[in-house]
Scaffold this active site. Sequence first.
Site, PDB file in Angstrom:
ATOM      1  CD  GLU A 327      -2.999  -0.727   2.388  1.00 31.99           C
ATOM      2  OE1 GLU A 327      -4.178  -1.060   2.227  1.00 31.99           O
ATOM      3  OE2 GLU A 327      -2.577  -0.214   3.451  1.00 31.99           O
ATOM      4  CB  CYS A 328       0.835   4.373   0.036  1.00 29.78           C
ATOM      5  SG  CYS A 328       1.205   6.114  -0.333  1.00 29.78           S
ATOM      6  N   GLY A 329       3.511   3.535   0.169  1.00 29.06           N
ATOM      7  CA  GLY A 329       4.950   3.340   0.274  1.00 29.06           C
ATOM      8  C   GLY A 329       5.358   1.905   0.026  1.00 29.06           C
TER       9      GLY A 329
END
Length: 436
Positions: A327-329
């Site tokens: 997720e994201c990073g």
Amino acid sequence: MAAALVVSAPASGVGKTTLTLALARAWRNRGLNVQCFKSGPDYIDPAFHAAATGRASVNVDSWAMDSATISHLISRGADADVVLAEGSMGLFDGVAARGVSGTGATADIAEMLGWPVVLVIDPSGQAQTAAAIAAGLRDYRAGVRLAGVVLNRIASPRHEDLVRRALNDAGIAVFGALPRHAEISLPKRHLGLVQAEEQAEIGKLIQEAARFVSEHVDLDAVLQSAASWSPQPVVNGLNVTPPGQRIALARDAAFSFVYPHMLEAWRAAGAEISTFSPLADEEPDASADVCWLPGGYPELHAGKIAANRRFRSGLRAFAETRPVHGECGGYMVLGAALTDADGIRHEMTGLLGLETSFAKRRMHLGYRLAALAAPMPGHKVGAGLRGHEFHYSTILAQPDTPLAVVHDATGAVIAETGSRRGHATGTFFHLIAEDR
């Protein structure tokens, strides 16, 4: 019965978090059990709440969650003496289009739960106008009740007197006035406050905030303004499916953005969670059946992640036979490369073709509604997922099969579709709840 309040403000950056932490610790120092919540999609503040109260805090979100889920989450305050919900942004700030039970505004939570609002007002550069703002917030929405205000960053006794007189004339209670006090400023970075776990002196800072607020705020008057609350019986629990039975979860300073309610829901469904640290060059537990890389700050640690061969090779080996999701990073680390703020390109794990740049910064912020075009751990094709995206990285390449059709809160299609390649999947949005 608990005394329940919402702490909000006209805008961000006024002092909501500091006041929430100070009130929570001050009442805890008096021997009261205090339970905090965070309205809206925020990973950082709940960890500060836990540091102040000694109890885990969770997010409640009217755009992504239905009322049954919110009721389930707040029921953890059943044994508390005081319950505090910290708002996000301004009191009525949300998105234009209604979500599951509201627009994501703090006012939705206050009205839904019937909890009165303590406003933090920063009258810097003004005097009587502060009362006009408070009165406008009080009268804007009939279902939201204002308990009173705490003034922050007061310049002088004369300044305080002018603002107090105007608020009294408007019939608005003033619980206290806080002079400027640099010693309790919380350090910030690009995604908000520096995380509680990264601040060795956080306990002392919260204690000082509690002492300072106790000197300048009438804590008894604040408590007397609260609603008497006890949780109602809830039929439905959390609407979250775990991604697997045994989950290897990346967890350290670069991978720390995990909603507490998600982990609790996974465990409640029978899942086991083992953590590992990519920054310590650890690899996921070989006995796990899925690996999950949450968001955080990989852009601040890109060189170390690139150099940690055991982590990278271990993750690649894991992904040969089992699903890995970021997720994201975490999504950025699953990609081919990440360019840091200095323009240096670092090789990532290469499980996906994604390339991102933190040197070319542009804020991406908002709620996301995704319809899965391919499966991801715990969710089948066609599943509807609600989440939130907040980052400053720019996509340089996103060549893999799109994971989902993603819309923002207005219904507009966005380019951050997520990716799928083999057993690896990733999204820029953080999952909050599933559509029922």
